[in-house]
Design a protein around this motif. Structure first.
Motif, PDB file in Angstrom:
ATOM      1  N   ILE A   1     -89.580  25.968 -62.029  1.00  0.00           N
ATOM      2  CA  ILE A   1     -88.664  25.636 -60.936  1.00  0.00           C
ATOM      3  C   ILE A   1     -87.286  25.274 -61.484  1.00  0.00           C
ATOM      4  CG2 ILE A   1     -88.203  24.029 -59.041  1.00  0.00           C
ATOM      5  CD1 ILE A   1     -91.256  23.841 -58.642  1.00  0.00           C
ATOM      6  N   LEU A   2     -87.270  24.532 -62.592  1.00  0.00           N
ATOM      7  CA  LEU A   2     -85.981  24.155 -63.194  1.00  0.00           C
ATOM      8  C   LEU A   2     -85.248  25.391 -63.701  1.00  0.00           C
ATOM      9  CD1 LEU A   2     -86.975  20.902 -65.136  1.00  0.00           C
ATOM     10  CD2 LEU A   2     -85.874  21.104 -62.891  1.00  0.00           C
ATOM     11  N   ARG A   3     -85.975  26.331 -64.288  1.00  0.00           N
ATOM     12  CA  ARG A   3     -85.326  27.568 -64.742  1.00  0.00           C
ATOM     13  C   ARG A   3     -84.805  28.369 -63.561  1.00  0.00           C
ATOM     14  NH1 ARG A   3     -89.516  27.764 -68.685  1.00  0.00           N
ATOM     15  NH2 ARG A   3     -90.725  29.195 -67.377  1.00  0.00           N
ATOM     16  N   LEU A   4     -85.593  28.409 -62.483  1.00  0.00           N
ATOM     17  CA  LEU A   4     -85.161  29.128 -61.285  1.00  0.00           C
ATOM     18  C   LEU A   4     -83.876  28.514 -60.728  1.00  0.00           C
ATOM     19  CD1 LEU A   4     -85.562  31.129 -58.941  1.00  0.00           C
ATOM     20  CD2 LEU A   4     -87.042  29.423 -57.853  1.00  0.00           C
ATOM     21  N   ALA A   5     -83.839  27.183 -60.648  1.00  0.00           N
ATOM     22  CA  ALA A   5     -82.636  26.517 -60.147  1.00  0.00           C
ATOM     23  C   ALA A   5     -81.423  26.879 -60.996  1.00  0.00           C
ATOM     24  CB  ALA A   5     -82.845  25.005 -60.130  1.00  0.00           C
ATOM     25  N   GLU A   6     -81.629  26.908 -62.313  1.00  0.00           N
ATOM     26  CA  GLU A   6     -80.515  27.251 -63.197  1.00  0.00           C
ATOM     27  C   GLU A   6     -80.072  28.693 -62.994  1.00  0.00           C
ATOM     28  OE1 GLU A   6     -79.429  27.092 -67.989  1.00  0.00           O
ATOM     29  OE2 GLU A   6     -81.495  26.790 -67.297  1.00  0.00           O
ATOM     30  N   GLU A   7     -81.044  29.591 -62.827  1.00  0.00           N
ATOM     31  CA  GLU A   7     -80.721  31.008 -62.678  1.00  0.00           C
ATOM     32  C   GLU A   7     -79.938  31.292 -61.397  1.00  0.00           C
ATOM     33  OE1 GLU A   7     -81.108  33.670 -64.615  1.00  0.00           O
ATOM     34  OE2 GLU A   7     -81.885  32.451 -66.256  1.00  0.00           O
ATOM     35  N   ILE A   8     -80.282  30.610 -60.324  1.00  0.00           N
ATOM     36  CA  ILE A   8     -79.596  30.887 -59.056  1.00  0.00           C
ATOM     37  C   ILE A   8     -78.426  29.939 -58.824  1.00  0.00           C
ATOM     38  CG2 ILE A   8     -81.667  31.870 -58.016  1.00  0.00           C
ATOM     39  CD1 ILE A   8     -82.076  29.324 -56.458  1.00  0.00           C
ATOM     40  N   GLY A   9     -78.152  29.075 -59.808  1.00  0.00           N
ATOM     41  CA  GLY A   9     -76.958  28.250 -59.750  1.00  0.00           C
ATOM     42  C   GLY A   9     -77.004  27.101 -58.778  1.00  0.00           C
ATOM     43  N   VAL A  10     -78.182  26.451 -58.648  1.00  0.00           N
ATOM     44  CA  VAL A  10     -78.289  25.286 -57.765  1.00  0.00           C
ATOM     45  C   VAL A  10     -78.765  24.077 -58.572  1.00  0.00           C
ATOM     46  CG1 VAL A  10     -78.771  26.752 -55.770  1.00  0.00           C
ATOM     47  CG2 VAL A  10     -80.681  25.728 -57.040  1.00  0.00           C
ATOM     48  N   VAL A  11     -78.596  22.902 -58.005  1.00  0.00           N
ATOM     49  CA  VAL A  11     -78.985  21.653 -58.660  1.00  0.00           C
ATOM     50  C   VAL A  11     -80.475  21.392 -58.425  1.00  0.00           C
ATOM     51  CG1 VAL A  11     -78.623  19.150 -58.680  1.00  0.00           C
ATOM     52  CG2 VAL A  11     -76.671  20.700 -58.409  1.00  0.00           C
ATOM     53  N   ALA A  12     -81.168  20.863 -59.431  1.00  0.00           N
ATOM     54  CA  ALA A  12     -82.580  20.492 -59.281  1.00  0.00           C
ATOM     55  C   ALA A  12     -82.708  18.975 -59.211  1.00  0.00           C
ATOM     56  CB  ALA A  12     -83.400  21.025 -60.447  1.00  0.00           C
ATOM     57  N   VAL A  13     -83.539  18.519 -58.276  1.00  0.00           N
ATOM     58  CA  VAL A  13     -83.848  17.100 -58.118  1.00  0.00           C
ATOM     59  C   VAL A  13     -85.361  16.947 -58.220  1.00  0.00           C
ATOM     60  CG1 VAL A  13     -83.675  15.052 -56.655  1.00  0.00           C
ATOM     61  CG2 VAL A  13     -81.898  16.817 -56.538  1.00  0.00           C
ATOM     62  N   ALA A  14     -85.822  16.072 -59.091  1.00  0.00           N
ATOM     63  CA  ALA A  14     -87.256  15.796 -59.204  1.00  0.00           C
ATOM     64  C   ALA A  14     -87.586  14.569 -58.370  1.00  0.00           C
ATOM     65  CB  ALA A  14     -87.638  15.557 -60.655  1.00  0.00           C
ATOM     66  N   GLU A  15     -88.565  14.701 -57.489  1.00  0.00           N
ATOM     67  CA  GLU A  15     -88.984  13.589 -56.621  1.00  0.00           C
ATOM     68  C   GLU A  15     -90.222  12.901 -57.208  1.00  0.00           C
ATOM     69  OE1 GLU A  15     -88.127  14.331 -52.136  1.00  0.00           O
ATOM     70  OE2 GLU A  15     -89.270  16.054 -52.857  1.00  0.00           O
ATOM     71  N   GLY A  16     -90.446  11.672 -56.757  1.00  0.00           N
ATOM     72  CA  GLY A  16     -91.675  10.976 -57.091  1.00  0.00           C
ATOM     73  C   GLY A  16     -91.764  10.494 -58.525  1.00  0.00           C
TER      74      GLY A  16
END
Length: 426
Positions: A348-363
């Motif tokens: 998921i983190l790689r996907l976020a980087e590839e599509i140019g969006v910020v990743a937030v981890a919950e919990g």
């Protein structure tokens, strides 16, 4: 003035309504017995009797015509009114074929009633089926919760709590997620999971979301001012995110509500993010994309919540104007013990980087999780490790006392900043 949905107590002999009256609601019988009657040529004929668990008076609501008969309490009764909006809301969610069948049945019953006498009416007095009896308790509970939620809106019993969102690389406070709570006079503070599903089922979610947007307009300016006055461990451009549902996107003018709030408060759109779950987006991808595109065009951020649990395809994801992916807490909590979950988080983190969006981890509940996510390059994190959802006053105090250095010390192993984060007033 009595709330229309308050239970009504009728002494025996009371006529509730007469034939020809305009129907404003139907009634669910909690206790007692109701006679449905007609008067002709000076004589009265009882067409049917209704008891606990049955509903009556619905026909005039369903076809918007005058009452076809009168209703009288044959014994002391307690009734729950079911108003027009409640019935129409439930019909709106019904299958179109079912609605057509219902309309046809009502029309035929209207045609038949004038020919009914006491003898021919016996067929209308059948007892409720076992399945209807089984559903009775659930129906009463649903109506009671709907009544309570309507009162909560009228009495302003809701409140927004704010949970910190932290920049993992530096420990700086980046923003907050606004989470609704209900101050129920009987149950105390009620979390959203205990009432949002009911609000979605009865259509009140639209009014609740409108309340949230209005509250955001009151609270966010104060949060932003606190960020400007806060120490360097707080980012000056704090943001606040809030949640909307699939029903909101399909039936409410979310972009219009947000735009009106922004004009009323002079807030910068970039200070706000809309969060919607991945599963909600999949209910109507095209409609959700259109509504969210209007919000994005206005400058708001768009976050996909609980990502990885909704089974969306990448083709759907590519049509959405998203700025943030939120990694579901289930993966975050399991990733240290389960290699498979760790790989999912990394993907998921790689996907976020590839599509140019910020990743937030919950919990995030512990330092080890936060440390691992920071090492993976996750931008933002939230969870009990940083702070629980808190009232506005506590959130303002947290921003003023936020200590990013404690995060860095905690990572180095020299000290553990603690389960509740990096500020003095979690």
């Amino acid at each position: 003035m009595q709330d229309l949905s308050d239970p009504v107590t009728l002494p025996a002999g009371t006529v509730l309504f007469e034939e020809g009256a305009i129907g404003h609601c139907a009634y669910l019988i909690l206790s007692g017995r109701i006679a449905i009657f007609r008067r002709r040529d000076g004589a009265e004929a009882v067409l049917a009797r209704r008891g606990p668990g049955e509903i009556f008076g619905e026909m005039a609501i369903l076809d918007a015509l005058p009452r076809s008969a009168g209703a009288r309490a044959e014994a002391d009764c307690v009734l729950v009114p079911v108003d027009v909006a409640q019935i129409r809301q439930r019909l709106a969610g019904a299958d179109p074929i079912l609605r057509l069948c219902l309309e046809g049945l009502i029309a035929r019953l209207r045609e038949t009633l004038p020919r009914l006498g006491p003898a021919s009416a016996e067929g209308l007095q059948a007892p409720p089926s076992p399945s209807a009896c089984a559903d009775f308790d659930a129906t009463v509970a649903s109506l009671a919760q709907e009544r309570a939620l309507r009162r909560a809106l009228a009495r302003d019993e809701f409140a927004l709590f704010l949970q910190p969102i932290v920049r993992l690389a530096t420990g700086r406070l980046a923003g907050f997620e606004a989470l609704i709570r209900w101050h129920d006079p009987e149950r105390g503070l009620v979390p959203p999971a205990a009432f949002i599903p009911a609000a979605e089922a009865n259509g009140l979610i639209l009014a609740i979301t409108a309340w949230v947007i209005d509250a955001i307009g009151r609270i966010v300016p104060r949060i932003l001012r606190a960020g400007l006055r806060a120490p360097a461990s707080v980012e000056p451009s704090l943001f606040v995110s809030f949640n909307v549902t699939a029903q909101d996107l399909a039936r409410a003018d979310i972009p219009g509500l947000v735009d009106a709030m922004l004009r009323r408060t002079s807030l910068a759109p970039g200070a706000l993010k809309i969060e919607v779950t991945e599963s909600a987006l999949m209910q109507d991808p095209a409609g959700a994309a259109a509504a969210l595109a209007r919000c994005r065009a206005a400058g708001l951020g768009i976050a996909v919540d609980d990502f990885g649990t909704g089974y969306s395809s990448l083709s759907h994801l590519s049509t959405l104007p998203i700025t943030t992916l939120k990694v579901d807490r289930a993966f975050v909590r399991a990733m240290l013990a389960e290699p498979r979950d760790r790989r999912i988080v990394q993907t998921i983190l790689r996907l976020a980087e590839e599509i140019g969006v910020v990743a937030v981890a919950e919990g995030i509940e512990g330092r080890a999780e936060a440390e691992a996510l920071a090492a993976m390059g996750c931008a933002l994190g939230q969870g009990y490790h940083f702070g629980r959802p808190m009232p506005e006053a506590d959130a303002l105090a947290a921003a003023a006392a936020w200590n990013a250095e404690a995060w860095r010390v905690g990572l180095s192993g020299e000290a553990d900043p603690g389960r509740h984060g990096f500020h003095a007033r979690a």
